[in-house]
Design an enzyme around this catalytic site. Structure first.
Site, PDB file in Angstrom:
ATOM      1  N   GLY A 198       8.746  26.337 -20.556  1.00 42.56           N
ATOM      2  CA  GLY A 198       8.535  25.616 -19.310  1.00 42.56           C
ATOM      3  C   GLY A 198       7.583  24.446 -19.493  1.00 42.56           C
ATOM      4  N   ILE A 199       7.129  23.880 -18.372  1.00 33.40           N
ATOM      5  CA  ILE A 199       6.211  22.732 -18.480  1.00 33.40           C
ATOM      6  C   ILE A 199       4.803  23.253 -18.689  1.00 33.40           C
ATOM      7  CG2 ILE A 199       5.353  20.641 -17.387  1.00 33.40           C
ATOM      8  CD1 ILE A 199       7.944  20.291 -16.018  1.00 33.40           C
ATOM      9  N   HIS A 200       4.471  23.499 -19.932  1.00 27.26           N
ATOM     10  CA  HIS A 200       3.110  23.892 -20.285  1.00 27.26           C
ATOM     11  C   HIS A 200       2.377  22.631 -20.726  1.00 27.26           C
ATOM     12  CE1 HIS A 200       3.940  23.935 -24.710  1.00 27.26           C
ATOM     13  NE2 HIS A 200       5.158  24.077 -24.251  1.00 27.26           N
ATOM     14  N   ALA A 201       1.283  22.803 -21.444  1.00 25.33           N
ATOM     15  CA  ALA A 201       0.420  21.661 -21.708  1.00 25.33           C
ATOM     16  C   ALA A 201       1.126  20.518 -22.449  1.00 25.33           C
ATOM     17  CB  ALA A 201      -0.800  22.125 -22.494  1.00 25.33           C
TER      18      ALA A 201
END
Lengths: 94, 592
Positions: free
Chosen positions: A19-22
């Site tokens: 997913g949209i992690h760092a």
């Protein structure tokens, strides 16, 4: 002379596993910085400015999330296109 | 002058350092002060102070990033992330607004802004994304530290020979130590295989973890010796002790330098017995250690990590991508993938999988996989598909019957058929092995041998089951003895049975990486050993210096001994006389 401003909307899906992690959020930010246009990401009514790392993270986008990219400005079309590409490449992840 | 005291913990990264303690307590100490601003001048001054703090943090982080980039380019991403967070709207613009519009002092403005981020993040459902609050907190602490002026560079103290003492260190904080003034660290939490420990090994920063009450026991500024070889911390050492450790430190450095020379060359005994010395890996970060310490391949690739880390059951694609990456980056070296070795309660949230009373004897590993065939097939498909990108072999853990091997192999055949029809490339000849770690498998190995391409003796479990010892139980932990006559006889039995069928025998597990055991294992006929990558140079060095004939003579003598004490004494004496340096330091590198 006022440049012509566009409003472009595109649908994207979060396809990478984590997913949209760092890291993806940093990529979104770095990409957004290359354009004049304001770029917003919208998820079920919540909105984050693509230039703001923590807002993008807080949008909470695991794999499978649908987002709307909304770009506004002279280079909105290019910006939205580049953003769509970035999502399609899964941020270079799997 | 206070007395010398000794604390002990778990050695997490080898090496010896002498330094002064820098105790990093929890954030509770960094109290933000509250003050209201009344005049424009005050507000302007406060804005300036905040901006200067950000600039300093930016400069610190950039310098750090450049230092880390020079030596460990793969570890810079966390620092890049912290730089971005530093100028994020929520942690940068918002405090400035609070100073200007709500008349708050810089500390309190930052504190308020951070609390809002924390609140926001606490509502994130995805645990992986939510976990990034750690990085926000790290940046917040850095910035607050500068504002308060208490300790401008909290986590990367400059100055010479700082030994960091903390309750716990995140991987991000550990990364920041590379190239800083920190020469070693001590934590209260953590284990030898934690992420932080692995990073410390990769940076070659000595570390001891799991030290109870370290923060209470160690005074800030106190001089101490950190022995990452034995896990000992010597506080307030006197001159004599200091000198002894300084010598030990220099000797260890020389030793390490020497053993790592030619580590990548193959290890063959002087009389021509060729062995394979392989690495055990689990985390993606460890792949580079395989090359660095000269492994001939991977003898044990543990695959549980992905199942435990993800919030969902990994898909075939996710598994495949992980395996493919490891396999391709290590090609043409052999990668031995062990199929799932845990039980369902660890990662499936279903009512039929609850923690068991006795998990070591429960539904796990191959038993679980044969019960949950969809999961098993998925993993087997991913492994087979990865086999097209390098050299792969697969092995099944906890085998206790011929039937289990047959069922698992039948599944592999089914899956191969599917892949062929779907047009996925894979290695048709991918070797399949059984792990020998249940006494029943030792007894049956003559019957198992014709079914498989190789055996791998998993010593950790085998010793536990053979001797009925739970190592986690302090009452009996000392009875866990790799050189127990029963264990050695089991190894011999496996090697002998396998020899009849021409099946190669490997060994993974801690026993394989200890130089103390090596001559005996060689003598028993074990030609492939897999271990913690750090141990490889030492093990190769021993192999290159003793002949197979000598090792065989040792093994036959040991097989006549009836007590483990006798065998231990014999093995210790041999190592001490023949390899005094390795006797002193080698086990520490084995990660024991």
């Amino acid at each position: 002379m006022q440049e012509k401003s566009y409003l472009v909307e595109r649908e994207v899906w979060v396809e990478n596993r984590l997913g949209i992690h760092a890291r993806p959020a940093s990529q979104i930010l770095n990409l957004a910085r290359q354009f004049e246009a304001e770029i917003l990401l919208e998820k079920d009514g919540s909105v984050a400015n693509a230039r703001e790392l923590l807002s993008v993270l807080a949008l909470d986008c695991p794999q499978g999330t649908r987002l709307v990219v909304r770009a506004k400005g002279a280079d909105a079309r290019d910006a939205a296109h580049a953003m769509v590409q970035l999502f399609a490449r899964k941020f270079g992840e799997t | 002058m206070s007395a010398t005291r000794v604390l002990t913990g778990i050695p997490a990264s080898p090496g010896i350092v002498v330094g002064r303690a820098r105790v990093v307590s929890d954030f509770g100490d960094l109290q933000a002060t509250f003050r209201l601003l009344y005049t424009d001048r005050e507000r302007q001054a406060e804005v300036r102070r905040f901006k200067e703090a950000v600039e300093q943090a930016q400069a610190d982080l950039s310098r750090l990033r450049d230092r880390v980039a020079a030596e460990f380019p793969e570890h810079t991403h966390l620092l890049e992330l912290h730089l971005l967070i530093l100028t994020d709207q929520m942690l940068h613009d918002e405090p400035l607004r609070l100073i200007r519009e709500e008349n708050l002092n810089a500390e309190w403005a930052l504190h308020r802004a951070y609390e809002r981020v924390r609140e926001l993040f606490s509502r994130i459902e995805d645990p992986y994304i939510r976990g990034r609050i750690q990085d926000v907190e790290s940046v917040y602490r850095r910035l607050m530290g500068i504002l308060i002026g208490q300790s401008p560079r909290r986590l990367i103290p400059t100055g010479d020979k700082v030994i960091l003492v903390a309750r716990d260190l995140s991987p991000a904080e550990t990364t920041q130590m590379a190239g800083s003034g920190v020469v070693g660290f001590i934590t209260e939490r953590g284990g030898r295989t934690s992420h932080t420990a692995i990073l410390a090994q990769s940076f070659e920063i000595p570390a001891v973890v799991g030290v109870d009450n370290a923060i209470k026991e160690i005074a800030p500024g106190e001089e101490l010796i950190l022995d990452g070889l034995s896990g000992r911390i010597i506080l307030n050492p006197d001159q004599g002790v200091l000198e002894r450790y300084r010598r030990r430190q220099a000797e260890f450095a020389a030793f390490r330098e020497e053993v790592t020379t030619n580590a990548a060359e193959p290890a063959t005994t002087p009389d021509g017995f060729a062995t394979r010395v392989m690495a055990n890996i689990e985390l993606p970060e460890e792949v580079h250690l395989v090359g660095r310490y000269g492994a001939d391949g991977v003898g044990l690739y543990r695959t549980e990590f992905l199942f435990l880390r993800l919030r969902h059951l990994p898909t075939e694609e996710e598994l495949f991508e992980d395996y493919r990456k490891v396999v391709a980056s290590l090609a043409p070296r052999l990668v031995t993938i062990r199929t799932l070795d845990i039980g369902g309660d660890k990662f499936l949230h279903r009512n039929d999988y609850v923690p068991e009373m006795n998990p070591a004897l429960g539904l796990r590993a191959i038993r679980f996989c044969l019960r949950e065939r969809d999961i098993f097939r998925r993993q087997l498909r991913a492994i087979l598909r990865a086999s097209a990108y390098g050299r792969v072999r697969v092995m099944f853990p906890l085998i206790s019957s011929v039937q289990e091997v047959r069922e698992a192999k039948a599944l592999i055949e089914e899956v191969k058929g599917e892949l062929r029809r779907e047009g996925h490339p894979f290695d048709e000849e991918m070797p399949v092995g059984a792990m020998i770690e249940v006494p029943a498998a030792v007894t049956l190995c003559q019957m198992l041998a014709p079914e498989v391409d190789f055996f791998s003796i998993g010593t950790n479990d085998l010793i536990q089951y053979a001797l009925a010892i739970d190592r986690g139980n302090k009452q009996v932990a000392a009875m866990y003895q790799p050189l127990h006559p029963a264990v050695l006889r089991m190894v011999l039995q496996v090697v002998t049975a396998a020899g009849v069928s021409g099946v190669p025998v490997a060994m993974c597990g801690e026993m394989a990486g200890d130089p103390l055991h090596l001559p005996i294992l060689l003598g028993l006929g074990v030609a492939e050993l897999s271990m913690n990558p750090l141990a490889i140079p030492v093990i190769k060095r021993v192999i290159r210096s003793i002949t197979l004939a000598e090792a065989q003579a040792m093994a036959s003598r040991v097989l006549e001994m009836v007590s483990v004490e006798e065998i231990n004494d014999f093995a210790n004496l041999f190592l001490k006389e023949r390899f005094p340096e390795i006797y002193r330091f080698g086990s520490a590198l084995a990660g024991i």
